[in-house]
Design a protein around this motif. Structure first.
Motif, short mmCIF file in Angstrom:
data_model
loop_
_atom_site.label_atom_id
_atom_site.label_comp_id
_atom_site.label_asym_id
_atom_site.label_seq_id
_atom_site.Cartn_x
_atom_site.Cartn_y
_atom_site.Cartn_z
N GLY A 1 0.80 -1.22 0.00
CA GLY A 1 0.00 0.00 0.00
C GLY A 1 0.83 1.26 0.00
O GLY A 1 0.29 2.36 -0.16
N TYR A 2 2.15 1.11 0.18
CA TYR A 2 3.02 2.28 0.21
C TYR A 2 4.11 2.23 -0.87
O TYR A 2 4.82 3.21 -1.07
CB TYR A 2 3.70 2.41 1.59
CG TYR A 2 2.71 2.68 2.68
CD1 TYR A 2 2.40 3.98 3.05
CD2 TYR A 2 2.09 1.63 3.36
CE1 TYR A 2 1.48 4.24 4.07
CE2 TYR A 2 1.17 1.88 4.38
CZ TYR A 2 0.87 3.18 4.72
OH TYR A 2 -0.04 3.43 5.71
N MET A 3 4.22 1.09 -1.56
CA MET A 3 5.27 0.95 -2.56
C MET A 3 4.84 -0.02 -3.64
O MET A 3 4.21 -1.05 -3.36
CB MET A 3 6.56 0.44 -1.89
CG MET A 3 7.74 0.32 -2.85
SD MET A 3 9.19 -0.37 -2.00
CE MET A 3 8.79 -2.13 -2.05
N ASP A 4 5.15 0.30 -4.88
CA ASP A 4 4.95 -0.60 -6.01
C ASP A 4 6.30 -0.97 -6.60
O ASP A 4 7.31 -0.28 -6.37
CB ASP A 4 4.08 0.05 -7.09
CG ASP A 4 2.62 0.17 -6.66
OD1 ASP A 4 2.16 -0.72 -5.91
OD2 ASP A 4 1.96 1.14 -7.05
N ILE A 5 6.31 -2.07 -7.37
CA ILE A 5 7.55 -2.55 -8.00
C ILE A 5 7.36 -2.58 -9.52
O ILE A 5 6.34 -3.06 -10.01
CB ILE A 5 7.93 -3.95 -7.50
CG1 ILE A 5 8.17 -3.92 -5.98
CG2 ILE A 5 9.18 -4.47 -8.20
CD1 ILE A 5 8.43 -5.27 -5.37
N LYS A 6 8.33 -2.07 -10.25
CA LYS A 6 8.31 -2.07 -11.71
C LYS A 6 9.64 -2.62 -12.22
O LYS A 6 10.71 -2.16 -11.83
CB LYS A 6 8.11 -0.64 -12.24
CG LYS A 6 8.25 -0.47 -13.73
CD LYS A 6 7.11 -1.12 -14.48
CE LYS A 6 7.20 -0.80 -15.99
NZ LYS A 6 6.15 -1.52 -16.76
N GLU A 7 9.56 -3.63 -13.09
CA GLU A 7 10.78 -4.21 -13.65
C GLU A 7 11.16 -3.49 -14.94
O GLU A 7 10.30 -3.15 -15.76
CB GLU A 7 10.60 -5.70 -13.94
CG GLU A 7 11.89 -6.39 -14.37
CD GLU A 7 11.76 -7.89 -14.51
OE1 GLU A 7 12.77 -8.54 -14.79
OE2 GLU A 7 10.63 -8.40 -14.34
N MET A 8 12.44 -3.27 -15.13
CA MET A 8 12.95 -2.59 -16.32
C MET A 8 13.81 -3.56 -17.11
O MET A 8 14.52 -4.40 -16.55
CB MET A 8 13.74 -1.34 -15.93
CG MET A 8 14.03 -0.42 -17.09
SD MET A 8 14.69 1.16 -16.51
CE MET A 8 15.12 1.92 -18.07
N PHE A 9 13.77 -3.43 -18.43
CA PHE A 9 14.46 -4.36 -19.33
C PHE A 9 15.40 -3.60 -20.27
O PHE A 9 15.34 -2.36 -20.35
CB PHE A 9 13.43 -5.12 -20.16
CG PHE A 9 12.35 -5.79 -19.35
CD1 PHE A 9 12.59 -7.00 -18.72
CD2 PHE A 9 11.10 -5.20 -19.19
CE1 PHE A 9 11.61 -7.61 -17.95
CE2 PHE A 9 10.11 -5.80 -18.44
CZ PHE A 9 10.37 -7.01 -17.82
N PRO A 10 16.25 -4.33 -20.99
CA PRO A 10 16.99 -3.68 -22.08
C PRO A 10 16.02 -3.07 -23.11
O PRO A 10 14.82 -3.37 -23.08
CB PRO A 10 17.79 -4.84 -22.70
CG PRO A 10 17.86 -5.88 -21.63
CD PRO A 10 16.59 -5.76 -20.85
N LEU A 11 16.51 -2.24 -24.01
CA LEU A 11 15.66 -1.68 -25.04
C LEU A 11 14.98 -2.81 -25.81
O LEU A 11 15.63 -3.78 -26.21
CB LEU A 11 16.47 -0.84 -26.04
CG LEU A 11 16.76 0.61 -25.67
CD1 LEU A 11 17.89 0.69 -24.65
CD2 LEU A 11 17.11 1.43 -26.91
#
Length: 448
Positions: free
Chosen positions: A135-145
């Motif tokens: 409820g206080y933090m979300d997670i987002k994954e990042m990838f190569p282009l």
């Protein structure tokens, strides 16, 4: 500067909620650079606390007695102003300071500033950090282009890309000239890949040797991480990592454990495979017993293919000269494993779980994914025999599976043949998971 999709995501995220955000992903995918760019363009003040470069910050966070106490302490670490409502505080390399993930709840509740976090090998380290403040933090994954980002970086206009997407939606061929140019760019993507440093090096120099030098530096960095973060299993992990190119190039592309050690069982190596996956360094595609939904229920834990997280790094690991062969589309070379890795990378970046199907009676499908509640078989072809796909034909003819459509990704243009849709391989960029549908159900208790 490379235009990344994460910029639009961050802009929307910080407009629509007050929570903190944790950006995960493999090393060298551009996490810190993207956060800095966003922070400097959307906030009056950006404060960056790097827990590796500023080791004293770990003690500051660990000993803080309240959110206000922590903010006071953090202000002493920076010469940037803390402007209420207009400051983004960026905690980088948070795996070095797990306490910050717990503390973020109280900082968000305090409400004076906005927060974003990132770090290396978070998939591994988050096993200890995943008591995240719900409820206080979300997670987002990042990838190569991805393919679209790479094409844009090389100058493909949005108008051209939109037209190609329209062609895909209407299942009609791409203009022959445009298709030829897109395939040239795709083959270049197989060499350069999506690591921002490698892409930028190509844009600056057009020199593939210098691109390879960047890629080799990233591979060395990954190996240093292996040695640093898992000293008990580092020999297993590095050996598995080094075997990815040769295993993908084998006849069945499945990872064969006996190539590591004839006498050791999968259970001995399992943690090493998991480490590579959680670190974002490798992408496993698991075998399923049947191509029916949900695929996860028929997944085999110890039968899988292992792909590189970036196609450029894979090409770099192969023998010298493959770059020229890819550019010229050499007819005597089988690029099947490289094409498959590019497709796996794109599917993963678009949220698909990676599976394949292998049956002694029916043959092997390169990928099977779930889309819109149905199984979509995908065959990847790098040569001229793209219309030969016995396993795909067998599966589509099996009424028990009830699969309405299959995809064949190849060098050729768009063509529909019954339930099989032939697409240029770069069109894998248009496959998207169906967005979740809101389900509202109210119980009627009026008769009780």
């Amino acid at each position: 500067m490379l235009n990344r999709k994460i910029y639009k995501y961050l802009e929307k995220y910080y407009k629509t909620n007050k929570k903190a955000l944790l950006i995960t992903g493999a090393r060298q995918t551009g996490k810190s650079f993207s956060i800095r760019h966003f922070g400097t363009t959307h906030f009056e003040s950006l404060i960056e606390i790097n827990f590796i470069e500023m080791a004293e910050a770990i003690e500051v966070v660990s000993e803080a007695k309240s959110s206000k106490d922590m903010l006071m302490r953090l202000s002493a670490l920076t010469n940037q102003p803390l402007i209420e409502g207009k400051t983004l505080i960026f905690f980088d390399e948070v795996q070095e300071c797990p306490e910050i993930v717990t503390a973020i709840k109280f900082l968000v509740e305090e409400g004076s500033y906005r927060y974003i976090m990132s770090g290396s090998l978070l998939g591994v380290e988050l096993k200890d950090l995943r008591s995240e403040p719900v409820g206080y933090m979300d997670i987002k994954e990042m990838f190569p282009l991805d393919i679209e980002e790479f094409f844009e970086a090389l100058g493909v206009s949005q108008m051209v890309w939109d037209e190609i997407k329209t062609v895909w939606e209407q299942k009609r061929p791409v203009d022959a000239f445009v298709h030829k140019k897109m395939m040239e760019l795709f083959r270049l993507y197989l060499i350069v890949g999506g690591m921002p440093a490698a892409v930028q090096k190509y844009l600056d120099t057009n020199n593939l040797q210098e691109v390879m030098a960047e890629q080799q530096a990233i591979i060395r960095l990954y190996k240093r991480d292996i040695a640093k973060y898992d000293s008990n299993h580092k020999l297993y992990i590095e050996e598995i990592f080094d075997l990815i190119p040769s295993e993908l190039n084998a006849k069945n592309k499945r990872f064969i454990l006996k190539n590591l050690n004839e006498n050791l069982k999968f259970s001995r190596y399992e943690n090493s495979f998991i480490w590579l996956k959680e670190a974002g360094v490798a992408l496993p595609a698991y075998n399923v017993e049947e191509p029916v939904v949900p695929l996860k229920l028929s997944r085999s834990r110890n039968l899988f293919k292992l792909f590189q997280n970036d196609i450029g790094l894979l090409a770099c690991q192969y023998a010298d000269g493959i770059q020229i062969q890819l550019l010229t589309n050499a007819k005597d070379i089988n690029f099947g494993s490289i094409y498959e890795n590019a497709v796996a990378q794109e599917l993963h970046a678009r949220g698909f779980d990676l599976y394949y199907f292998n049956s002694k009676k029916q043959g092997e499908l390169d990928f099977v994914v779930e889309k819109g509640g149905q199984v979509v078989p995908i065959e990847v072809k790098s040569g001229k025999d793209y219309q030969r796909h016995n396993a795909l034909s067998n599966v589509m003819a099996n009424g028990d599976y009830g699969i309405p459509q299959a995809l064949v990704l190849s060098n050729e243009n768009v063509r529909q043949d019954g339930s099989v849709l032939y697409l240029p391989v770069y069109m894998v960029a248009f496959l998207e998971k169906q967005a979740p549908i809101d389900v509202v159900y109210r119980v009627d208790l009026s008769g009780l």
